[in-house]
Motif scaffolding. Structure first.
Motif, short mmCIF file in Angstrom:
data_model
loop_
_atom_site.label_atom_id
_atom_site.label_comp_id
_atom_site.label_asym_id
_atom_site.label_seq_id
_atom_site.Cartn_x
_atom_site.Cartn_y
_atom_site.Cartn_z
N ILE A 167 5.55 4.56 2.09
CA ILE A 167 6.00 5.69 2.91
C ILE A 167 6.84 5.18 4.09
N GLY A 168 6.40 4.07 4.69
CA GLY A 168 7.16 3.49 5.79
C GLY A 168 8.56 3.07 5.35
N THR A 212 0.84 -1.20 0.00
CA THR A 212 0.00 0.00 0.00
C THR A 212 0.88 1.25 0.00
N ARG A 213 0.23 2.40 -0.25
CA ARG A 213 0.96 3.66 -0.21
C ARG A 213 1.56 3.89 1.17
N ARG A 214 0.86 3.48 2.22
CA ARG A 214 1.37 3.63 3.57
C ARG A 214 2.65 2.80 3.76
N ALA A 215 2.66 1.59 3.17
CA ALA A 215 3.85 0.74 3.29
C ALA A 215 5.04 1.38 2.59
#
Length: 648
Positions: free
Chosen positions: A407-408, A402-405
Motif C-alpha cells: 500500500i505504501g 507485507t500488505r502495508r508495504a
C-alpha cells in the motif's frame, strides 16, 4: 568472482547505448553552437596546441575560460579534423551521453548479479530509458557545457569503485581515482560531490580487513591527486607570460580559481552567512525547496519521490534478508566472506549511488553562491542507479513485503504521478499532451486498484497485474517523454540553458548585447550575420584583429570570423586583464587593430561615453580611452573603432 555477462546482457547494453546516441542525435543542429563561449575556445584549441592545453578563449592565448580545459579537448580535436560546425562541437557530448547510459546499465546489472538475468535486463534497460527521458540529461548531453563530461567521469569513477569492491582489486580503485582527477580538470571542486559516498562505500565493503580498506582509500586518493597534478602543477609553476591569464581569477591563479569561483565560493556565497544559529537552520530548511521550484523541478524531479524512498526501502529489505540467511550477520563476517561478494556489491551500490545523490541534493539545495539548474544533470546517474537497483531488490523479494508495504508503494506511485501533473501547471506547449495521457492512465489505474487489492498483489503473471504494471509505466513516462521531446526539438543557446524550453512563467530572453538584430534580412546565424566584420578581420594580420569587452562577446565574433579576438576583462569584464597601459602598448605595436564596445546603441552609433552597463575597472578605462582617441564606423550594426585611425 562476479558473474560474467550473458550474451543477452551484452546485447541489451549495446542496444541501450545506441538508442541513447540515436535519440539525442536527432535534430542535433537545433542548438547551433550552443554555448558560444566554449565553442569559441574549442575552435581556438583546434588552431593552437598551447590554446588547447590551457583552454584559451582565443588561439593567441590571451585569457582562458573560467574552467580547466579538459571538456574542450574532444570538440577541439573534432574541429581540427572536420572543421568548425555545430555538430563537431555537440557530437562529443552526445557520445558521452551514450557512454553514461552504458555505465548506468552496467552498475545496475552489477548490483543485481545475485538475481535472475531477466530481472537484471529489465532494471538496467529501465534505468537507461528513464535516463534518456530526463529533460536535463537530454539537454546537457546535447550541449557543450562541461557538465556532460563531468557526469560521465563521475559515473565512470563510481562504476570502477564498485568493480573494485566486487573483485577486491586495488587497480580498479586507482582507475576510479584517475577518472575523478580528470573530473577535477573538467569542473574543479564540483567533482567532490561524489567523495563522501564513494569513500564510505570503500571503507565499509572493500576487502576483509580495515588495513585493506585503508590501502584502498589511499590508492584512490593518490591516483586522484596524481592525475589532477599532471595539469595543475604546471598551471601553478609555468610563468604567466607563457600561458593565458586564468579567466575568473583576480590574481591569475589556478589555486584561487579552485578555492574561490569554482570551489568553496559557490557554496558559501563569497562569505555570506545566515544571522545566528536559528537563522542558519531556518535558511537550510527553507532551501530544501529550491530543487522543487518550477524552474528546477521541470528539469529533473519527475521521479524524485521514488528516488528518495525506494533505495531506503530496498536497503531495509536487504538487511532483513541478510539477517535471515546469514548465521553470523556481523559486518565483519559479511565483508570477509567471499561467498557474499555479490550481496556485498548490492549493498555497496546502494550506499554509493544513494549517498552521492543525497550529497548532491543537499549541496545544490543549500549552496549560496552561483547555482544553475543544469548542474542537476550530475544527480541523474546516481539517482537512477539507486532507484532501479532498489526496485530490482523489491521485485526480487516481493514475497517478503507485507500488505502495508505494498500500500505504501502504491501511494508513492500515486504521489509521484500527482507531482508530475502538478508540474504541468507551470508548463505549456507539448507537455500538456503528456499531462492528459498521464491523467487518463492514473484514473484507469486507480479504478483497477479500488478492487480491494494493490495491483502487484495480483502477481506479475495475471492479467490484472500486467495491466496495472503497463498503465503505471505509461503514466510514469508520458510527461517526461513530452518534456524531453520538447527539449530536443526546440533551440537552446547561451551560457545558462534550461529544459524544458517552454514555461508558462518564463520571460522572453533579453536581446543579445553582442549581436545586432538581423531579423529584417532573415540572417540570424553566426555564419551569415557578420559579413562585414568577417571581411575586416580576415584582411588584417594583427595578432588580434578584433578586441571587445567580455569573453562572451569575443566568442561570438570569433566564431563568426574564425580569427582571434581579444576578450578584455574575461567572462564578465571584471578580470584585471589587460591594464590600460598594456592595451596601449599592444595597440602601439600593431597587435590589436579594431575595438568593439560591448553595448552599442540600437542604431549602431556609440554615444562617446561608457554605458552604465559596462563593468568598472580596466574594461571601462580601455573603452573610454578608445572612444576618446579613435575613429569609429558602423559595420554589421556594430560600432567598430579602427585603432590605426586617430579621431579627427
Amino acid at each position: 568472482m562476479a558473474m560474467r555477462w550473458s550474451r543477452a546482457e551484452k546485447l541489451a547494453c549495446v542496444m541501450a547505448t545506441l538508442a541513447v546516441v540515436i535519440a539525442w542525435s536527432i535534430h542535433l543542429g537545433a542548438n547551433g553552437y550552443a554555448n558560444n563561449f566554449y565553442s569559441a575556445a574549442a575552435w581556438a584549441g583546434s588552431q593552437s596546441w598551447n590554446a588547447l592545453l590551457w583552454g584559451s578563449v582565443d588561439p593567441e592565448g590571451f585569457i582562458s575560460v573560467d574552467k580547466p580545459p579538459l571538456a574542450l579537448w574532444a570538440p577541439a580535436l573534432l574541429i581540427k579534423v572536420f572543421g568548425l560546425h555545430p555538430w563537431s562541437v555537440i557530437l562529443p557530448q552526445v557520445l558521452m551521453g551514450g557512454a553514461s547510459a552504458a555505465l548506468i546499465f552496467a552498475m545496475v546489472r552489477g548490483a543485481l548479479t545475485q538475481f535472475s538475468v531477466q530481472l537484471r535486463l529489465a532494471m538496467g534497460s529501465l534505468a537507461v530509458l528513464f535516463f534518456v527521458l530526463t529533460p536535463v540529461a537530454a539537454l546537457m548531453f546535447r550541449y557543450n557545457n562541461p557538465d556532460a563530461l563531468l557526469a560521465l567521469l563521475m559515473t565512470g569513477s563510481a562504476g570502477a569503485a564498485l568493480r573494485a569492491i566486487a573483485h577486491g582489486r586495488l587497480r580498479w580503485l586507482a582507475v576510479s581515482g584517475v577518472l575523478l582527477g580528470l573530473g577535477f580538470l573538467t569542473k574543479q571542486l564540483q567533482v567532490a560531490l561524489i567523495f563522501p559516498a564513494l569513500y564510505l562505500a570503500v571503507a565499509l565493503y572493500f576487502g576483509a580487513s580495515w588495513r585493506r580498506r585503508a590501502a584502498g582509500l589511499a590508492t584512490h586518493f593518490a591516483a586522484f591527486v596524481g592525475t589532477l597534478g599532471l595539469w595543475a602543477v604546471p598551471a601553478a609553476l609555468v610563468s604567466p607570460a607563457s600561458r593565458p591569464f586564468f579567466g575568473g581569477s583576480k590574481a591569475n591563479s589556478f589555486i584561487e580559481l579552485t578555492l574561490g569561483y569554482n570551489g568553496l565560493a559557490r557554496v558559501s556565497g563569497h562569505g555570506k552567512d545566515s544571522s545566528g544559529i536559528l537563522g542558519m537552520l531556518t535558511d537550510r530548511v527553507l532551501s530544501l525547496g529550491r530543487l522543487f521550484a518550477p524552474t528546477n523541478a521541470l528539469q529533473w524531479s519527475y521521479f524524485a519521490f521514488v528516488g528518495l524512498v525506494i533505495p531506503v526501502v530496498a536497503y531495509i529489505v536487504l538487511v532483513r534478508k541478510l539477517r535471515q540467511t546469514t548465521s553470523d550477520a556481523t559486518l565483519r563476517t559479511f565483508v570477509a566472506n567471499p561467498s557474499e561478494r555479490d550481496v556485498r556489491a548490492t549493498h555497496a551500490t546502494l550506499v554509493l549511488a544513494y549517498g552521492w545523490f543525497l550529497t548532491s541534493f543537499f549541496i545544490f539545495s543549500w549552496m549560496k553562491g552561483i547555482f544553475h539548474s543544469y548542474y542537476l544533470v550530475g544527480m541523474m546517474p546516481p539517482m537512477l542507479v539507486a532507484v532501479f537497483v532498489g526496485l530490482g531488490i523489491v521485485v526480487a523479494y516481493r514475497e517478503e513485503l507485507t500488505r502495508r508495504a505494498w500500500i505504501g508503494l502504491a501511494v508513492l506511485a500515486v504521489v509521484t504521478l500527482a507531482w508530475q501533473y502538478v508540474l504541468m501547471i507551470f508548463a505549456k506547449g507539448w507537455m500538456r499532451t503528456g499531462a492528459i495521457v498521464a491523467g487518463v492512465a492514473v484514473v484507469i489505474g486507480a479504478l483497477l486498484l479500488t478492487r480491494g487489492k494493490v495491483g502487484l498483489a495480483y502477481g506479475w503473471n495475471t492479467g490484472v497485474g500486467k495491466t496495472v504494471a503497463a498503465l503505471t509505466g505509461v503514466a510514469f513516462l508520458a510527461i517526461p517523454f513530452a518534456a524531453t521531446a520538447q527539449t530536443n526539438a526546440l533551440p537552446h543557446k547561451g551560457s545558462v540553458p534550461k529544459a524544458p524550453y517552454a514555461l508558462k512563467s518564463a520571460r522572453k530572453g533579453l536581446p543579445d548585447p553582442c549581436e545586432p538584430d538581423f531579423s529584417s534580412t532573415g540572417a540570424t546565424k553566426i555564419e551569415s550575420g557578420f559579413d562585414g566584420l568577417r571581411a575586416i578581420a580576415t584582411s588584417d594580420a594583427a595578432r588580434w584583429p578584433l578586441a571587445t569587452v567580455s569573453s562572451y562577446c569575443a566568442s561570438l565574433y570569433e566564431l563568426a570570423t574564425e580569427r582571434p579576438v581579444m576578450a578584455i576583462g574575461g567572462w564578465d569584464a571584471v578580470d584585471p586583464v589587460p591594464t590600460l597601459d598594456t592595451f596601449k602598448d599592444l595597440v602601439r605595436n600593431g597587435h590589436v587593430r579594431y575595438f568593439i564596445p560591448r553595448y552599442p546603441t540600437p542604431g549602431g552609433e556609440f554615444l562617446g561615453k561608457v554605458s552604465r552597463k559596462d563593468k568598472p575597472g580596466n574594461a571601462q578605462d580601455i573603452t573610454t580611452w578608445v572612444i576618446d582617441n579613435f575613429q569609429s564606423q558602423v559595420i554589421d550594426g556594430l560600432s567598430v573603432f579602427d585603432l590605426s585611425v586617430p579621431k579627427k
